[in-house]
Design an enzyme around this catalytic site. Sequence first.
Site, PDB file in Angstrom:
ATOM      1  N   LYS A  93       1.154  -1.331  -0.099  1.00  0.00           N
ATOM      2  CA  LYS A  93       0.036   0.389  -0.155  1.00  0.00           C
ATOM      3  C   LYS A  93       0.662   1.119  -0.208  1.00  0.00           C
ATOM      4  CE  LYS A  93      -3.239   2.654   2.343  1.00  0.00           C
ATOM      5  NZ  LYS A  93      -4.038   2.798   3.917  1.00  0.00           N
ATOM      6  N   GLY A 154      -8.172   9.562   9.328  1.00  0.00           N
ATOM      7  CA  GLY A 154      -8.628   9.609  10.720  1.00  0.00           C
ATOM      8  C   GLY A 154      -9.332  10.084  11.091  1.00  0.00           C
ATOM      9  N   GLY A 182     -10.818   7.810   6.081  1.00  0.00           N
ATOM     10  CA  GLY A 182     -11.936   8.819   6.671  1.00  0.00           C
ATOM     11  C   GLY A 182     -13.039   8.440   6.893  1.00  0.00           C
ATOM     12  N   ASN A 203      -8.934   1.703   9.880  1.00  0.00           N
ATOM     13  CA  ASN A 203      -8.103   1.757  11.150  1.00  0.00           C
ATOM     14  C   ASN A 203      -9.387   2.636  12.242  1.00  0.00           C
ATOM     15  OD1 ASN A 203      -4.661   1.438  11.922  1.00  0.00           O
ATOM     16  ND2 ASN A 203      -6.120   0.809  12.967  1.00  0.00           N
TER      17      ASN A 203
END
Length: 253
Positions: A93, A154, A182, A203
């Site tokens: 990634k 985040g 997001g 996450n």
Amino acid sequence: MRDFYGVTLDSPLMLGTAQYPSPAVMQQAFAASGASVATVSLRRESGQGQAFGQMVRDLGVLILPNTAGCHNAREAITTARMARELFGTTWIKLEVIGHADTLQPDPFGLLEAAQTLCAEGFDVFPYTTEDQVLARRLVDAGCRVLMPWGAPIGSGMGLNNRHGLRSLRAAFPDIPMVIDAGLGLPSHAADALEMGFDAVLLNSAVAQAGDPVAMARAFGMAVQAGAMAAGADPMGVRDMGVPSTPLIGKAWL
């Protein structure tokens, strides 16, 4: 479900491995979510030691190393090469951060790194924006997956630019796409799948929830619902109301 560099995922949920209250909670969250892919930062693995790397391997899912924390192409390329050696995978990634506040990708550094890594045989998952020009350059460089952001990393805002994301999805119908960053709620994940995206990566929404395990389970259910809804050919949006009860048989007074 579309394949990602020849691999078909069991679940359209990709889950990060950072910020959990404890390693045990992370393991429980993965089990509850049914996620098919774990993303892990090489920098985090290096900071935690070999035990953390082994813990991620023991999750029993595909590993997608990432270049989180890199701010130029040189850093990202070096980190990707190290990750390939450490995790034994060509998947990466690719993150090249260009803006400190929004954590928006640097399009120039991202493209430079993608060109180098694709030429070296990496299977690149580029963290990008909904910019169609950049998307075309990344595809031309050899990327066979695109990972547009939903919103800043985040932030929990969900799909911040729905028009741009819809347009990107329509412009590259044959390219697997993952909404990355997001997302804050399971409904955001379902929304992305309903819109036609192939998977989501998140996450903070799970790791920073009051109950990460319950939230992970909720996201696992949401992505399944979103994928099923997309496959069921949803009705289109209409400008006016349409009665569901026919006028035939109505009593006229």
